[in-house]
Structure formats: C-alpha cells, structure tokens
Design a protein around this motif. Sequence first.
Motif, mmCIF file in Angstrom:
data_model
loop_
_atom_site.group_PDB
_atom_site.id
_atom_site.type_symbol
_atom_site.label_atom_id
_atom_site.label_comp_id
_atom_site.label_asym_id
_atom_site.label_seq_id
_atom_site.Cartn_x
_atom_site.Cartn_y
_atom_site.Cartn_z
ATOM 1 N N LEU B 215 -67.951 -87.784 10.816
ATOM 2 C CA LEU B 215 -69.624 -88.167 10.377
ATOM 3 C C LEU B 215 -69.991 -86.877 9.821
ATOM 4 O O LEU B 215 -70.604 -87.148 8.615
ATOM 5 N N ILE B 216 -69.710 -85.549 10.239
ATOM 6 C CA ILE B 216 -70.742 -84.610 9.535
ATOM 7 C C ILE B 216 -70.262 -84.096 8.364
ATOM 8 O O ILE B 216 -71.178 -84.003 7.443
ATOM 9 N N THR B 217 -68.983 -83.860 7.967
ATOM 10 C CA THR B 217 -68.632 -83.387 7.100
ATOM 11 C C THR B 217 -68.847 -84.477 5.835
ATOM 12 O O THR B 217 -69.330 -84.084 4.781
ATOM 13 N N PRO B 218 -68.408 -85.659 5.962
ATOM 14 C CA PRO B 218 -68.982 -86.488 4.800
ATOM 15 C C PRO B 218 -70.376 -86.697 4.512
ATOM 16 O O PRO B 218 -70.649 -86.484 3.273
ATOM 17 N N LEU B 219 -71.269 -86.586 5.852
ATOM 18 C CA LEU B 219 -72.692 -86.641 5.449
ATOM 19 C C LEU B 219 -73.018 -85.435 4.651
ATOM 20 O O LEU B 219 -73.854 -85.261 3.910
ATOM 21 N N THR B 220 -72.563 -84.244 5.039
ATOM 22 C CA THR B 220 -72.686 -82.922 4.457
ATOM 23 C C THR B 220 -72.477 -83.083 2.901
ATOM 24 O O THR B 220 -73.084 -82.639 1.998
ATOM 25 N N HIS B 221 -71.199 -83.493 2.783
ATOM 26 C CA HIS B 221 -70.759 -83.704 1.178
ATOM 27 C C HIS B 221 -71.885 -84.569 0.470
ATOM 28 O O HIS B 221 -72.375 -84.466 -0.628
ATOM 29 N N ILE B 222 -72.427 -85.679 1.085
ATOM 30 C CA ILE B 222 -73.308 -86.397 0.337
ATOM 31 C C ILE B 222 -74.669 -85.771 0.176
ATOM 32 O O ILE B 222 -75.144 -85.790 -0.924
ATOM 33 N N LYS B 223 -75.033 -84.942 1.368
ATOM 34 C CA LYS B 223 -76.298 -84.335 1.239
ATOM 35 C C LYS B 223 -76.232 -83.398 -0.046
ATOM 36 O O LYS B 223 -77.046 -83.255 -0.850
ATOM 37 N N GLU B 224 -75.085 -82.599 -0.012
ATOM 38 C CA GLU B 224 -75.021 -81.458 -1.171
ATOM 39 C C GLU B 224 -74.870 -82.264 -2.424
ATOM 40 O O GLU B 224 -75.463 -81.720 -3.439
ATOM 41 N N ALA B 225 -74.285 -83.580 -2.501
ATOM 42 C CA ALA B 225 -74.290 -84.127 -3.824
ATOM 43 C C ALA B 225 -75.640 -84.353 -4.224
ATOM 44 O O ALA B 225 -75.952 -84.330 -5.444
ATOM 45 N N VAL B 226 -76.307 -84.855 -3.440
ATOM 46 C CA VAL B 226 -77.861 -85.486 -3.670
ATOM 47 C C VAL B 226 -78.549 -84.291 -4.266
ATOM 48 O O VAL B 226 -79.090 -84.420 -5.212
ATOM 49 N N ARG B 227 -78.429 -83.156 -3.323
ATOM 50 C CA ARG B 227 -79.216 -81.972 -3.834
ATOM 51 C C ARG B 227 -78.738 -81.621 -5.282
ATOM 52 O O ARG B 227 -79.646 -81.223 -6.171
ATOM 53 N N PHE B 236 -69.430 -84.938 -9.080
ATOM 54 C CA PHE B 236 -69.397 -84.461 -7.817
ATOM 55 C C PHE B 236 -67.918 -84.583 -7.166
ATOM 56 O O PHE B 236 -67.320 -85.516 -6.559
ATOM 57 N N PRO B 237 -67.139 -83.513 -7.072
ATOM 58 C CA PRO B 237 -65.641 -83.660 -6.708
ATOM 59 C C PRO B 237 -65.607 -84.005 -5.189
ATOM 60 O O PRO B 237 -64.551 -84.925 -4.916
ATOM 61 N N ALA B 238 -66.449 -83.613 -4.419
ATOM 62 C CA ALA B 238 -66.286 -83.990 -2.924
ATOM 63 C C ALA B 238 -66.508 -85.199 -2.581
ATOM 64 O O ALA B 238 -65.779 -85.926 -1.827
ATOM 65 N N LEU B 239 -67.112 -86.058 -3.589
ATOM 66 C CA LEU B 239 -67.337 -87.477 -3.300
ATOM 67 C C LEU B 239 -66.045 -88.214 -3.897
ATOM 68 O O LEU B 239 -66.106 -89.700 -3.589
ATOM 69 N N GLU B 240 -65.344 -87.719 -4.707
ATOM 70 C CA GLU B 240 -64.255 -88.382 -5.395
ATOM 71 C C GLU B 240 -63.329 -89.190 -4.443
ATOM 72 O O GLU B 240 -62.807 -90.317 -4.805
ATOM 73 N N LYS B 245 -63.750 -98.007 2.319
ATOM 74 C CA LYS B 245 -63.639 -98.967 3.359
ATOM 75 C C LYS B 245 -64.294 -98.300 4.709
ATOM 76 O O LYS B 245 -64.606 -98.883 5.660
ATOM 77 N N ASP B 246 -64.726 -96.984 4.608
ATOM 78 C CA ASP B 246 -65.596 -96.256 5.414
ATOM 79 C C ASP B 246 -66.892 -96.574 5.167
ATOM 80 O O ASP B 246 -67.298 -96.368 4.138
ATOM 81 N N ASP B 247 -67.658 -96.668 6.355
ATOM 82 C CA ASP B 247 -69.114 -96.731 6.180
ATOM 83 C C ASP B 247 -69.727 -95.640 5.485
ATOM 84 O O ASP B 247 -70.473 -95.910 4.363
ATOM 85 N N ILE B 248 -69.503 -94.375 5.823
ATOM 86 C CA ILE B 248 -70.153 -93.143 5.296
ATOM 87 C C ILE B 248 -69.552 -93.035 3.829
ATOM 88 O O ILE B 248 -70.078 -92.469 2.951
#
Lengths: 139, 583
Positions: B215-227, B236-240, B245-248
Amino acid sequence: MKLAKSFIVFFLLLLPVRMEAADFVLVVNKKNPLESMDRSDVKKIFLGKKTFWPDGQGIDVVLLAEGEVHQIFAYDILNKSPRQLTLYWKQELFSGTGVPPKQLPDNKSVKAAVASNPQAIGYVDILQFDESVKKIKLD
Amino acid sequence: MRLINTIRKKVWFCVNVAFLGFIVATGFALYSNYQQQIHLTHIRDFDFHLAMRSNELLNLFVIQKNYYKESFLFGSSDSASRGNALCEKIRTDIEAIIKIKRSLHRLPVDRVESLGLLQKKYHEYVEQATELYPLLAQGNDPEDYIEALQLLAAAQTEIQNDLEYFSGFYRQHFSNNVTTLMRMTNRNSAVLAVFFVLLLVTMSLVVNWAAKRTLITPLTHIKEAVRAFGRGQRSFPALEDMNDKDDIGELGVAIRTMTKDLVNSTVSKAYVDSVFHNMNDSLIVTSNNFLICSVNRATLDLLGYKDDELIGHHVNKVLSEFFCGGAESEGDDIDAELAFQLCSNAEKIFLTRDGYEIPMLLSVSLLNDGENAAQGLVYVAKDITERKKAEQKLEQMALYDFLTGLPNRMTFNDRLEQTLKQAHRKGQQAGLMFLDLDRFKEINDTMGHDSGDALLQNVAKWLSSCVRESDTVARLGGDEFAVILANLYEPQDVVNTAERILAAFVEPVIYEGKEIFSSLSIGIALYPLDARNSVDLLKNADMAMYQAKQNGGNNYSFFSGKINPRLTGSSNSPSELSEVVKM
C-alpha cells in the motif's frame, strides 16, 4: 487478690489440722541407701514418670488402699484426688505408657511388701510405722 | 504478492496476518490451560482425595480411640459400641485409599504394601479391641487384662503413627503438587507473555511489511510522481513497473498514461516560457490597469531595460502616446477601457531606456481564458525601423533623382505648382530657369558615362550652391535641369542668378585626373509675366533655353514672347565658347 490471699490463709490453717488428724510416712526397704527425697521426685515416682533408683535398680511402687492416709498422700504429694489418681493410671494403662502400681489393702501388707523388696517404695500411716522399713525424709 | 491485487485483499491480508497471530496466541493459551487442567484434575482426583481420605481416616481413628478411651476410663458401654461402630467405616476408608493408590501406577509400590500392612495391623487391632473394651466397660477389672491392654495400646500407637505419617505425607504431597502446579502456571504465564510479545512484534513487522510493500510504497511513488509532475517532470521510472492488475498499480498506470496524454495534448509552462522568451517580437503582458506583468527578452534587449525595471510599471513607460480610453468614470467599465487599447498592426513608437524612439508595429489583444472577464492586455510589437528606412529610401527614389539627389521631374512639377499657387495667392512673382548642358552628348561619348555622371553630379552641386535656400533645383532628365525661383522681387534677381551659374561653370570638373570643361544654356520664363500656368511656363522656359542654345550656348535667354524691355539686348551677347575638352 483478696480471694487468693484468703485461700492461702485457709490452707495454712487447714494443713496442720490434717497432719495432726492423720499423716503418712514415706517408707523404703532398709537396704535402700537413700535418707531423704525431693517432693517432686516422689511425685514422679508415684506417677510412673521415674522408674529407676539412682543406682539403676527399678522402682516398685506400692500404694495403700482407699482410705484417709491414701487420700492425704494423694493430695499432699500428687496434688490429685484418689479418683483422679485412679483415672490417671487407667489412662496410662489405656495408652500403654505405664502399668498401675499395686494397691495393698492395709499398712501391714504395705510394710511387708516394702520390707521384702529392696526396690520397693510405699507409704504408711505414721502411727503404724515400725523398724521393719526405712523412713524417708521429705525435703 | 501478485494475487493480492485489490485494496480489499491487501487490507484483508493484513487483518488475517493479525488474526493468525491472535489464533496462534489463543491456541498456545488454550494448550497451556489444558495442561493445567490435566494437572488440576489429577490433583483433584488423586492427591486431594488421598490427602482428604488419609486425614479423615486419621480423624476417625482418633475418634474411635477416644470412644474406647472414654469407655475404658468411665466404664461406658455406649462409647465402646460407638467405637466398634466406626470399625467398618475405617476399614472402608483404608480400602478406598489402597484402591486409589493401586490406580496410580506412578507411585512406588512399597507405599501400597505398607498400606496393606496397615490394613492388616488395623484388622488385628480391631479384632481385639472390639472384644476387650466392651468387656472392660462392663466393669471387669483391668488388672486382669493388663497385658492385652498394653498390646492394644502399642498397636494403637503404631497405627496412629502410621496414619499420621500417611496423612502428613499425602497432605505434603498434595501441597507439593499444588505448589508445582502454581510454579508451572507462573512459568507458563511468563512463557506466554514472552511468546505473546514475540508474536506481537512478529505480526507487527509482517503487517507493517505487507502494508508498506502493497500500500504505502506504491502510494508514495504515485504521490511523488504527482508532485514531480507539478514541478514539470514528465517521466516517472517508479511508475513504469506498476501492474495494472493491481488497484493501486492501476492508479499509477492511470497517472502515467495521463501524464503522457497531457504531454501529447498540452504545452508545458516551460514550453510556453521558451516560446515567450525566444520569440523575436516584443511581447508585453499588462494587467487590467496597464501595469506590466511580464515582458519577454526581446523587449528587454530592444529597449535596454532589465525586467525588474519594467515589471509593475505603467505601460506608458515604454509606449509613447498612450491614451486612456474615453471611459473616464472610475473604471466602472474596465472592458471598455481595455477595448479602447486594442489595435492590430498599428504603427506606434516605443521609448528605449536612453530615450530613443523605435517605430513598432503593435498589436494589442485581450488576455482572457475563455469565458472569464479579461485579465489584462497582450502587446505584441515588431521593430519596424528597417522597414521605415526602406520606405524612406523608396520615397527618395520616387521623388528625387538617383544620380544627383535633386528632386526629379515629378517633384519638380509638384513644387512648381505649389510655388505658382503661392505666388498667385500672395501676388508675388516667380521665375523658372530651364538649363541644358552644352554638348553633353559629346562629352558622354568621348569620355565615358562615368565622366558624364560625375559632371552631372557636379552640376547639381554648383546649381544648388548658386540659388537661395527657398529655391528649388531639379533634374528633369538627361542633361536638363530646372531652377524654380520663388518670391522674386525683380527680374534682375534672375539675371544675377543666371550669371552666377554661368560663372560657376568656368571651373573644370576633375574626374580621374582629367579636367572636364563644360557650359550650359539657360532659358528663363517669369510668372505671371510669361505664363499663367506651370505647363506653359515650363514650355516657355524651354523655348527660351532653345533660344540661348541657338545663340551659341553658355548663355541665358529670356522668353521672347513678351520680352521685358529692360532686358532686351543686354543679355544676348554670346560669350566665347570655352574649350569643351581640355586634354
């Protein structure tokens, strides 16, 4: 305290009267070397707590039959009534810790028994005392 | 982790891990309790019974003994029979204890045997006691039974001692077992406490790990990507490596896709800034009240300002001839005031920092983002200095002679017209000279066109130097020139001018080391004397020039139609022909 004092006075008055009326004398065999004995020792011997003479011989106790002298002896030396003494010896007999001493019917038979047994001890009416047995002084 | 792809499953995973911990802890607690229960059951069924029974047995025996004692001391047959009545009960108790002991295989056998011995002893004791004590109670003399009584007393004491021993032993045993159990309970509590703490820590770590991982790591990646997106980053390499198939992961992929789409479909601020600053034209954005909000680099370079010298200042600092709109009333109609400024491709003047004026082609448009009211004005201006110069050059070329810089025929006609109109209005006189170089063709042919051109330029210079400022010298074409003499006081002025001109031609023109000598013929016509309009005047002057040429050149001649009497014959004296070319 008052009551206790009056009791003491009563007994002091009472004792000489009794001794005058009837008294006993402690007797042993003439071969017995002892001249006198402690009251507490006498008590122990007559309650079966002390069963040996100082020289190691067993003690044979002889009691006088029910009567004034026996009663006086029981009260004076053993602090018991004659009935209490009987019960005491029955208890001893029941619990197996002792055998009741022989109780002889009169002074004469007591004197005879003591005179014939060097290990015996008994008591007789002071008026019936004679030289066949040895008198023991009480300290 | 692949299977745990929805948030629901992730949360349930964490909950289940915690629940598993709870189950394990409960299981251990139950097991511990079960162990204790077994021990307690054993204590209840055996140790407690043994302790109780043996104690009861002892009590019963003592009671029986006391009954016998009572009967013996006081001759009570009743007590003796009561004592006898207890025999059966005591026997039963002994048997019960022996039975319990037999069922306990773990106890040493010798104790059971000693119990059997006790049973036997008691049996013998009772056989005698039940007979003897009633007998004595009935009044028989104890003296006769002393031996039997002593045996009985000995047996009694022995049995009582044995019973006391057993009672004490079993009580001790019971106490020991309870103590052991208590110790075990304490130890279990301690072990369970440690185990629970370990379990709690483990579960916390597992739940923490799972929550962080899923939960936290993917959400953090997303948050940082949005910022980062907000700051202008576009990859955004973290989102690549996110799995849709996963909700987050789906959210991450959606954001990734969105940023790509945005990059494709919109322009970034950096892009706009780049365009803004790199455009060559000047761009100024002002607010509603004409204060400059931003200027591009081209403007700053052009005007020599730094941007902080312009931003926040009124636009009239750079825009000369700035007028506020007609709406003077307290700006209640801002849009009207703004609209007044609008223009398209208007020529305006910008002022540089040093005070120079730069012609600009200015377009002003409203700054608004769709439906909302205008937020300001956009000034787009192009530096048109070069174009202005070119235009002036073109004008020069149209109105002036290319070679000599003198007004050409068209300008000449215009000036002549003007001069005549003015003279007419003011009742003044004006004169027109028509000049033509003598033998110019000859010079051109023998010395070349360059020499001819040089000669013509010199002629133009001489002519200009010989007339007043207010007079006009023009080249009509070829070797023909004309001079308009405005505001003429008297004809003598014309004569003086003509003679000055002729005198100027005495000097040769030196071109490439060669001296070129020349002369010219001058025809003069006067207004309003010789003609009333420009065409006639020019024609008459031409005719007069022709006359002068006829007279041999290097000469001037008035129009002969109506010759001024004062001038007649005085001017026609031909001068000597100068040598045209002197080698």
